[in-house]
Design a protein around this motif. Sequence first.
Motif, PDB file in Angstrom:
ATOM      1  N   PRO A  73       0.801  -1.218   0.000  1.00  0.00           N
ATOM      2  CA  PRO A  73       0.000   0.000   0.000  1.00  0.00           C
ATOM      3  C   PRO A  73       0.833   1.266   0.000  1.00  0.00           C
ATOM      4  O   PRO A  73       0.469   2.259  -0.614  1.00  0.00           O
ATOM      5  CB  PRO A  73      -0.825  -0.149   1.281  1.00  0.00           C
ATOM      6  N   SER A  74       1.979   1.264   0.726  1.00  0.00           N
ATOM      7  CA  SER A  74       2.793   2.473   0.793  1.00  0.00           C
ATOM      8  C   SER A  74       3.857   2.517  -0.295  1.00  0.00           C
ATOM      9  O   SER A  74       4.547   3.512  -0.448  1.00  0.00           O
ATOM     10  CB  SER A  74       3.467   2.568   2.170  1.00  0.00           C
ATOM     11  N   ASP A  75       4.018   1.427  -1.030  1.00  0.00           N
ATOM     12  CA  ASP A  75       5.017   1.353  -2.089  1.00  0.00           C
ATOM     13  C   ASP A  75       4.409   0.612  -3.282  1.00  0.00           C
ATOM     14  O   ASP A  75       4.714  -0.555  -3.521  1.00  0.00           O
ATOM     15  CB  ASP A  75       6.266   0.624  -1.579  1.00  0.00           C
ATOM     16  N   PRO A  76       3.508   1.276  -4.005  1.00  0.00           N
ATOM     17  CA  PRO A  76       2.773   0.579  -5.068  1.00  0.00           C
ATOM     18  C   PRO A  76       3.624   0.193  -6.258  1.00  0.00           C
ATOM     19  O   PRO A  76       3.215  -0.629  -7.073  1.00  0.00           O
ATOM     20  CB  PRO A  76       1.693   1.589  -5.458  1.00  0.00           C
ATOM     21  N   GLY A  77       4.809   0.789  -6.385  1.00  0.00           N
ATOM     22  CA  GLY A  77       5.668   0.460  -7.516  1.00  0.00           C
ATOM     23  C   GLY A  77       5.122   1.047  -8.803  1.00  0.00           C
ATOM     24  O   GLY A  77       4.179   1.830  -8.792  1.00  0.00           O
TER      25      GLY A  77
END
Length: 261
Positions: free
Chosen positions: A15-19
């Motif tokens: 969620p905090s690093d969706p890429g």
Amino acid sequence: MADDMRAMDAPTDGPSDPGPRHVAIIMDGNGRWAAARGLPRAAGHKEGVAALKRTVRGCAGLGVRCLTVFGFSTENWRRPADEVSDLMGLVRSYVASDLTGLAKEGVRIRVLGRREGLPPDIAAIVRKAERDTAHNDRFLLQVAFNYGGQADIVDAARRHAERVLAGEAPVDISEADFGELLSTAGAPPLDLIVRTSGEVRLSNFLLWEAAYAELVFQDILWPDYGPEALKAAIDEYQARERRFGGRPAQTAITAQTAKAN
């Protein structure tokens, strides 16, 4: 290389690093772009270089930390000699015009593919680009040049066989160990492959690395490409659910565990 440039087995998107952290692009459509304007193919290739410059500089704002582009395949030698010559000339001009700037911006350049058979001056340019940017770790730009996915796998298998015969490695080998023999070893796992121009195939590009990558095909011709088009591809990527062969709940737990470690 820094830790974020090393291959990892577990997915890291959450969620905090969706890429995506690692995007690969098949830059297609230069010839059609030129033909639509009544221009020679060389003009399309030249505009394609400008598109690459725009796209590389737009990656940082989109969270991309590694970009791999398909510049010249092992099959492209079959093209007419004048077009091959034009493509080689673009390599020379791109490095001459942009290498200093890329180095200052913290970009590391790595060229994937076979060095055998390259014109001597192109081979020298490749070595210079890699040498002058080897210390950078902010962003990794990989250019697949004289590259083919099948050839890269064969070369990796040959290297392993040579090590076995020399008594330097056991016969058995894991998928992770085999990946370290490929020319992409050390790069982040591949998250997204984009192909422009409306064509829907991989064309022998990153076959091993594409195992769990998301695929996005865009109708835009490569010379018209830039950060806006890349953002559209990333938006489509982020709207998908990546499972890596597992169920959604398992994937989320694996991602959280990877982040905690």
